[in-house]
Design an enzyme around this catalytic site. Structure first.
Site, short mmCIF file in Angstrom:
data_model
loop_
_atom_site.label_atom_id
_atom_site.label_comp_id
_atom_site.label_asym_id
_atom_site.label_seq_id
_atom_site.Cartn_x
_atom_site.Cartn_y
_atom_site.Cartn_z
N ASN A 1 -31.18 -16.10 -14.22
CA ASN A 1 -32.00 -17.23 -13.79
C ASN A 1 -31.45 -17.99 -12.60
O ASN A 1 -32.18 -18.74 -11.98
CB ASN A 1 -32.26 -18.16 -14.98
CG ASN A 1 -33.30 -17.54 -15.89
OD1 ASN A 1 -34.19 -16.84 -15.43
ND2 ASN A 1 -33.18 -17.77 -17.18
N HIS B 1 -29.29 -14.58 -24.14
CA HIS B 1 -30.49 -14.81 -23.35
C HIS B 1 -31.42 -13.61 -23.52
O HIS B 1 -31.35 -12.63 -22.79
CB HIS B 1 -30.09 -15.03 -21.87
CG HIS B 1 -31.25 -15.33 -20.99
ND1 HIS B 1 -31.33 -14.90 -19.69
CD2 HIS B 1 -32.39 -16.02 -21.22
CE1 HIS B 1 -32.47 -15.30 -19.16
NE2 HIS B 1 -33.13 -15.98 -20.08
P1 NAD Z 1 -41.47 -23.24 -25.84
O1 NAD Z 1 -41.87 -24.48 -25.14
O2 NAD Z 1 -42.47 -22.14 -25.99
O3 NAD Z 1 -40.94 -23.58 -27.31
C1 NAD Z 1 -39.94 -24.53 -27.53
C2 NAD Z 1 -40.01 -24.96 -28.98
O4 NAD Z 1 -38.91 -25.86 -29.22
C3 NAD Z 1 -41.29 -25.75 -29.33
O5 NAD Z 1 -41.95 -25.12 -30.42
C4 NAD Z 1 -40.76 -27.12 -29.72
O6 NAD Z 1 -41.52 -27.73 -30.76
C5 NAD Z 1 -39.36 -26.77 -30.19
N1 NAD Z 1 -38.47 -27.91 -30.30
C6 NAD Z 1 -38.46 -29.05 -29.58
N2 NAD Z 1 -37.50 -29.89 -30.06
C7 NAD Z 1 -36.90 -29.25 -31.10
C8 NAD Z 1 -35.87 -29.58 -32.01
N3 NAD Z 1 -35.24 -30.76 -31.95
N4 NAD Z 1 -35.54 -28.69 -32.96
C9 NAD Z 1 -36.15 -27.49 -33.04
N5 NAD Z 1 -37.15 -27.12 -32.21
C10 NAD Z 1 -37.52 -27.99 -31.25
O7 NAD Z 1 -40.15 -22.73 -25.10
P2 NAD Z 1 -39.61 -21.22 -25.00
O8 NAD Z 1 -40.22 -20.58 -23.81
O9 NAD Z 1 -39.70 -20.58 -26.33
O10 NAD Z 1 -38.07 -21.50 -24.63
C11 NAD Z 1 -37.10 -21.73 -25.62
C12 NAD Z 1 -35.72 -21.52 -25.03
O11 NAD Z 1 -35.63 -20.16 -24.57
C13 NAD Z 1 -35.44 -22.39 -23.81
O12 NAD Z 1 -34.09 -22.71 -23.77
C14 NAD Z 1 -35.82 -21.47 -22.65
O13 NAD Z 1 -35.18 -21.83 -21.46
C15 NAD Z 1 -35.34 -20.14 -23.18
N6 NAD Z 1 -35.97 -18.93 -22.65
C16 NAD Z 1 -37.30 -18.89 -22.35
C17 NAD Z 1 -37.84 -17.70 -21.88
C18 NAD Z 1 -39.30 -17.59 -21.56
O14 NAD Z 1 -39.69 -16.64 -20.88
N7 NAD Z 1 -40.15 -18.49 -22.02
C19 NAD Z 1 -37.05 -16.55 -21.73
C20 NAD Z 1 -35.69 -16.62 -22.08
C21 NAD Z 1 -35.15 -17.82 -22.53
#
Ligand code: NAD
Length: 319
Positions: free
Chosen positions: A203, A153
């Site tokens: 979280n 994470h």
């Molecule tokens: P985001 O919405 O910015 O990006 C997600 C991406 O996943 C998009 O580009 C989308 O096109 C892609 N996607 C969708 N279906 C897919 C598939 N089948 N194969 C490959 N890619 C696919 O989301 P994010 O904020 O980058 O979050 C990504 C992960 O990281 C999530 O699990 C989220 O919970 C986690 N996370 C987010 C944060 C944050 O602050 N945003 C911090 C830590 C962890």
């Protein structure tokens, strides 16, 4: 296999392993930058052509921001920053020894990805998920190698945050923990290992706080800037909960709350109506130009001035 972002590095005796990143969103781009700058060839996979198309520019913006904040690129040995390849096909990750899954926080999407990765990658490849809340045991069950599945994470923005919450499921092997810690150390990160549970440490606590901050705003107790000001000035937090939610992405916050409610059965994690309304309107925070606050430059990870006009360098958010 798509466009390459920069030139091939000079070959070295022990070339750093290829790393796969699944998802070219907020986290995927940041994680790709961390590995690329440490000399690992990186393959980024996303089925969305817009995410792939804007990926190189967002990655360059992340590198520029890191330099502005005084962060030096971390190189493996004396290799130059490695190439990043952009692709819509998970099959292009067949050479990767370490894959960081950073797709949307939706269990069915991660299930499909992990099942396909399991078929595509060699038996030694470690699958590290950047999931915010989904138990790693559950993710491991989608593969025939639960011993090689682990949670990494990363915090947001990944290149600016040195600590990674590492989630070790009961089925995760000692070797996988060791290899993950080595990969993290190689990009200048420090892993803090916790046991597997919905939302882990971060979280389980943070998402409830963000949800309650939105409820307080919705009920009219205080406006957004005042809610954040209280957390900054009374508790010394570098950023208040509503700006933090905007930085994470309100869609990701809602998805995380849904996952927490599903896995704990605890109704406190039901997204507050204001959060649900903003996401339904497409106002998902910084990445779309508006959430609790407006952002003139959508997609940037540069922290906007806070109510108190003080964001200490490098202390941009949680993750
Ligand atoms: P985001 O919405 O910015 O990006 C997600 C991406 O996943 C998009 O580009 C989308 O096109 C892609 N996607 C969708 N279906 C897919 C598939 N089948 N194969 C490959 N890619 C696919 O989301 P994010 O904020 O980058 O979050 C990504 C992960 O990281 C999530 O699990 C989220 O919970 C986690 N996370 C987010 C944060 C944050 O602050 N945003 C911090 C830590 C962890």
């Amino acid at each position: 296999m798509g466009e390459q972002d920069n030139a091939e590095p000079a070959p070295t005796a022990a070339a750093p392993a290829t790393v796969g990143v699944v998802g070219a969103g907020t986290m995927g781009i940041g994680v790709a930058q961390c590995f690329m700058e440490a000399g690992h060839p990186v393959v980024v996979v996303d089925p969305d052509p817009d995410a792939l198309g804007s990926g190189p520019e967002r990655l360059r913006a992340g590198m520029k921001l890191a330099r502005m904040l005084g962060r030096r690129p971390r190189r493996a040995g004396d290799t130059a920053a490695a190439p990043v390849t952009w692709s819509a096909e998970l099959a292009d990750l067949s050479d990767a020894l370490f894959v960081v899954e950073c797709a949307v926080e939706k269990e069915p999407v991660k299930e499909l990805i992990l099942r396909e990765l399991d078929a595509v990658c060699g038996p030694e490849t470690v699958f590290a998920s950047c999931t915010s809340c989904i138990p790693v045991t559950r993710l491991g069950s989608f593969t025939g190698r639960p011993d090689r599945v682990i949670g990494t994470h990363f915090m947001n923005p990944a290149p600016l945050k040195d600590t990674v919450e590492v989630i070790r499921a009961p089925g995760t092997s000692e070797d996988t923990v060791r290899r993950t810690e080595e990969f993290l150390a190689g990009i200048g990160k420090h892993g803090v290992v916790v046991r597997d549970a919905p939302g882990f440490v971060t979280n389980r606590v943070l998402m409830l706080t963000l949800n309650e901050a939105a409820a307080v705003l919705d009920e009219g107790t205080a406006d957004a800037a005042t809610v954040d000001q209280i957390f900054q000035e009374c508790f010394g937090h570098p950023m208040g909960p509503l700006r933090t939610a905007d930085l994470i992405g309100l869609d990701t916050v809602v998805d995380s709350l849904d996952v927490l409610r599903e896995h704990t059965g605890d109704d406190r994690f039901r997204p507050t109506p204001l959060l649900a309304r903003l996401v339904a309107q497409g106002r998902t925070g910084r990445k779309t130009g508006g959430g609790f606050y407006p952002y003139p430059e959508p997609g940037t990870q540069i922290p906007a001035p806070t109510h108190a006009q003080r964001v200490p360098q490098g202390e941009t958010s949680h993750g």
